[in-house]
Design a protein around this motif. Structure first.
Motif, short mmCIF file in Angstrom:
data_model
loop_
_atom_site.label_atom_id
_atom_site.label_comp_id
_atom_site.label_asym_id
_atom_site.label_seq_id
_atom_site.Cartn_x
_atom_site.Cartn_y
_atom_site.Cartn_z
N GLU A 40 0.85 -1.19 0.00
CA GLU A 40 0.00 0.00 0.00
C GLU A 40 0.88 1.24 0.00
N VAL A 41 0.42 2.30 -0.67
CA VAL A 41 1.16 3.56 -0.72
C VAL A 41 0.27 4.67 -0.19
N PHE A 42 0.86 5.55 0.65
CA PHE A 42 0.15 6.70 1.19
C PHE A 42 0.82 7.97 0.65
N PRO A 43 0.38 8.49 -0.52
CA PRO A 43 1.06 9.64 -1.13
C PRO A 43 1.02 10.90 -0.28
N GLU A 44 -0.05 11.10 0.49
CA GLU A 44 -0.15 12.32 1.29
C GLU A 44 0.87 12.34 2.42
N LYS A 45 1.33 11.16 2.85
CA LYS A 45 2.32 11.07 3.93
C LYS A 45 3.70 10.67 3.41
N ASN A 46 3.84 10.42 2.11
CA ASN A 46 5.08 9.95 1.49
C ASN A 46 5.58 8.66 2.15
N ARG A 47 4.68 7.73 2.41
CA ARG A 47 5.03 6.48 3.05
C ARG A 47 4.40 5.31 2.30
N ALA A 48 4.98 4.12 2.52
CA ALA A 48 4.48 2.91 1.89
C ALA A 48 4.62 1.75 2.86
N ILE A 49 3.73 0.78 2.73
CA ILE A 49 3.83 -0.45 3.51
C ILE A 49 4.42 -1.51 2.60
N VAL A 50 5.52 -2.13 3.06
CA VAL A 50 6.24 -3.13 2.27
C VAL A 50 6.15 -4.47 3.00
N GLU A 51 5.89 -5.52 2.24
CA GLU A 51 5.71 -6.86 2.79
C GLU A 51 6.98 -7.33 3.52
N GLY A 52 6.84 -7.64 4.80
CA GLY A 52 7.95 -8.18 5.59
C GLY A 52 8.96 -7.17 6.08
N ILE A 53 8.73 -5.88 5.85
CA ILE A 53 9.67 -4.83 6.24
C ILE A 53 9.04 -3.97 7.34
N ASN A 54 9.86 -3.52 8.30
CA ASN A 54 9.44 -2.65 9.39
C ASN A 54 8.31 -3.30 10.20
N MET A 55 8.55 -4.53 10.64
CA MET A 55 7.55 -5.27 11.42
C MET A 55 7.47 -4.69 12.85
N VAL A 56 6.25 -4.45 13.30
CA VAL A 56 6.02 -3.95 14.66
C VAL A 56 5.05 -4.90 15.37
N THR A 57 5.07 -4.87 16.69
CA THR A 57 4.22 -5.73 17.50
C THR A 57 2.96 -4.97 17.89
N LYS A 58 1.81 -5.56 17.61
CA LYS A 58 0.53 -4.98 17.99
C LYS A 58 -0.14 -5.89 19.00
N HIS A 59 -0.72 -5.29 20.04
CA HIS A 59 -1.44 -6.05 21.06
C HIS A 59 -2.94 -5.97 20.75
N GLU A 60 -3.58 -7.16 20.69
CA GLU A 60 -5.01 -7.21 20.42
C GLU A 60 -5.77 -7.48 21.72
N LYS A 61 -6.77 -6.66 21.95
CA LYS A 61 -7.61 -6.83 23.13
C LYS A 61 -8.56 -8.01 22.89
N PRO A 62 -8.86 -8.79 23.89
CA PRO A 62 -9.85 -9.86 23.71
C PRO A 62 -11.21 -9.28 23.32
#
Length: 118
Positions: A40-62
């Motif tokens: 995915e590309v976000f032109p307004e923020k000059n950012r992109a999501i790349v598969e397998g790059i910049n992995m972060v941990t998210k906590h999911e609430k039950p």
């Protein structure tokens, strides 16, 4: 000449491109090359999501759908200046330019080989 204030800038990568990380925490080393497909590309923020790059941990609430909750890894956006397009024809990283094709349409081209991309 009139300026167009609401126009988004043209970016050198698009969704579906294969890119190499050239700066940041996920930069390539001699042992491994960090590449991935642009999801995915976000032109307004000059950012992109790349598969397998910049992995972060998210906590999911039950919740009712997922009663156990949990911790999952997801990709976070990377600044576009830290990415370099991999030429589909040669398979090597290249800079990207724009020029008119024979139909008069502005197309991306590889500055390394001179060929049009897609």
């Amino acid at each position: 000449m009139e300026r167009k204030h609401n126009k988004q800038p043209k970016l050198h990568i698009k969704k579906g491109d294969t890119v190499k990380v050239i700066a940041g925490d996920d930069k390539s080393t001699a042992q491994r090359e960090r590449t991935g497909k642009v999801l995915e590309v976000f032109p307004e923020k000059n950012r992109a999501i790349v598969e397998g790059i910049n992995m972060v941990t998210k906590h999911e609430k039950p919740s009712a759908g997922k009663p156990e909750g949990g911790i999952k890894k997801v990709e976070a956006p990377v600044h576009i200046s830290n990415l370099m397009l991999i030429d589909p024809a040669s398979g090597k990283p290249t800079r990207v330019g724009r020029k008119l094709d024979d139909k008069g349409k502005l197309q991306r081209y590889s500055k390394k080989t001179g060929e049009f991309i897609k």
